[in-house]
Design an enzyme around this catalytic site. Structure first.
Site, PDB file in Angstrom:
ATOM      1  N   ASN A   1      42.507  37.799  45.408  1.00  0.00           N
ATOM      2  CA  ASN A   1      41.324  37.026  44.958  1.00  0.00           C
ATOM      3  C   ASN A   1      41.797  35.757  44.340  1.00  0.00           C
ATOM      4  OD1 ASN A   1      39.154  36.238  43.816  1.00  0.00           O
ATOM      5  ND2 ASN A   1      38.964  37.813  41.815  1.00  0.00           N
TER       6      ASN A   1
ATOM      7  N   HIS B   1      32.473  41.374  40.516  1.00  0.00           N
ATOM      8  CA  HIS B   1      33.573  40.961  39.791  1.00  0.00           C
ATOM      9  C   HIS B   1      33.259  40.783  38.432  1.00  0.00           C
ATOM     10  CE1 HIS B   1      37.229  39.068  38.347  1.00  0.00           C
ATOM     11  NE2 HIS B   1      37.879  39.642  39.458  1.00  0.00           N
TER      12      HIS B   1
ATOM     13  N   GLU C   1      34.106  38.678  36.224  1.00  0.00           N
ATOM     14  CA  GLU C   1      33.686  37.375  35.873  1.00  0.00           C
ATOM     15  C   GLU C   1      32.392  36.835  36.527  1.00  0.00           C
ATOM     16  OE1 GLU C   1      37.511  35.567  37.698  1.00  0.00           O
ATOM     17  OE2 GLU C   1      38.504  36.533  36.262  1.00  0.00           O
TER      18      GLU C   1
ATOM     19  N   GLU D   1      38.797  47.390  37.741  1.00  0.00           N
ATOM     20  CA  GLU D   1      39.724  46.310  37.140  1.00  0.00           C
ATOM     21  C   GLU D   1      39.168  46.359  35.493  1.00  0.00           C
ATOM     22  OE1 GLU D   1      40.607  43.053  40.062  1.00  0.00           O
ATOM     23  OE2 GLU D   1      38.643  42.652  39.643  1.00  0.00           O
TER      24      GLU D   1
HETATM   25  P1  PGA Z   1      44.569  39.021  37.676  1.00  0.00           P
HETATM   26  O1  PGA Z   1      43.393  39.167  38.420  1.00  0.00           O
HETATM   27  O2  PGA Z   1      45.629  39.461  38.770  1.00  0.00           O
HETATM   28  O3  PGA Z   1      45.052  37.629  37.598  1.00  0.00           O
HETATM   29  O4  PGA Z   1      44.732  39.887  36.615  1.00  0.00           O
HETATM   30  C1  PGA Z   1      42.690  40.362  39.016  1.00  0.00           C
HETATM   31  C2  PGA Z   1      41.247  40.017  39.510  1.00  0.00           C
HETATM   32  O5  PGA Z   1      40.430  39.442  38.682  1.00  0.00           O
HETATM   33  O6  PGA Z   1      40.796  40.292  40.424  1.00  0.00           O
END
Ligand code: PGA
Length: 259
Positions: free
Chosen positions: A9, A95, A97, A167
């Site tokens: 990602n 996700h 975010e 996650e």
């Molecule tokens: P990260 O992000 O590996 O930088 O912790 C993972 C993600 O947000 O999919």
């Protein structure tokens, strides 16, 4: 056995030139890896050029988001059909975010999953709890709500291609990985939940990815857990070397397990 997936990602990193260079590096380095499904998810503006670069390669292309309508007056949005037309086979949906900064809810996640599947894209649905939720013992309650809400009303046949990524929000981009035991615990619960909602075969065959500070030095421990079938990688997917190290470690482990 479930075929592992390593998906990168890229978030809002890499302009089109940087993206093509990185995709090319990854493509060359993993051309002979057959037992891991490799996917990269660059920003929208890179998809077309990267898609061309990946033609005839074993690296799949995914987007990081999509809208749930096929077309219309929706300024700034991109439809699943448009993603298909530039070579995408996958799309990340929900996700943390997007949930945190862009107001996505279990309801919008559900609409997007439907739109993605209707267009023939494979949805990578993200779920996970915040630190506060974990510390107050609500991890499974949150993950259960996200899964039942996001998949509400879909049959197991309809969800045949679905991939789920667990996650934990507190592990994303923080350098704090969940221990492999913590991740395994939630993955096992997710599989149990899927077995409650759908036939066992659906739960057993579902690929569950872990995401949150996955690096070349922790992928093996994670992949050794029974219910972890791969990773959704953010930071460590932005350099060809680190990302392909993760892919190769996964490939090696999977080959050993099969013997
Ligand atoms: P990260 O992000 O590996 O930088 O912790 C993972 C993600 O947000 O999919």
């Amino acid at each position: 056995m479930r075929k592992p997936i390593i998906a990168g990602n890229w978030k809002m990193y890499k302009d089109v030139n940087e993206a093509v260079e990185l995709a090319n590096g990854i493509k060359r380095s993993v051309f002979d890896v057959e037992n891991v499904e490799v996917v990269i998810c660059p920003p929208f503006t890179d998809l077309s050029d990267v898609g061309e670069m990946l033609t005839e390669s074993n690296v799949g292309l995914g987007a990081q988001n999509c809208y749930w309508k096929e077309e219309g007056a929706f300024t700034g949005e991109v439809s699943p059909g448009m993603l298909k037309s530039v070579g995408c086979g996958y799309v990340i949906i929900g996700h943390s975010e997007r949930r945190q900064y862009f107001g996505e809810t279990d309801e919008t996640v559900k609409d997007k999953i439907k739109a993605a599947i209707d267009s023939g894209l494979i949805p990578i649905m993200c779920v996970g709890e915040t630190l506060e939720e974990r510390e107050s013992g609500k991890t499974m309650e949150v993950v259960r709500r996200q899964i039942t809400g996001g998949l509400d009303g879909f049959s197991e046949e309809y969800l045949d291609s679905l991939i789920i990524a667990y996650e934990p929000v507190w592990a994303i981009g923080t350098g704090k990985t969940a221990t492999s035991q913590q991740a395994q615990e939630v993955h096992a619960e997710i599989r149990k939940l899927l077995a409650d909602l759908y036939p066992d075969t659906f739960a057993v065959s579902r690929r569950l990815l872990y995401g949150g500070s996955v690096k070349p030095d922790n992928i093996e421990n994670l992949m050794n857990e029974q219910d972890i079938d791969g990773g959704l990688i953010g930071g460590a997917s932005l350099k060809s070397e680190g990302f392909t190290d993760i892919i190769k470690a996964t490939s090696r482990l999977y080959a050993e397990k099969k013997d």
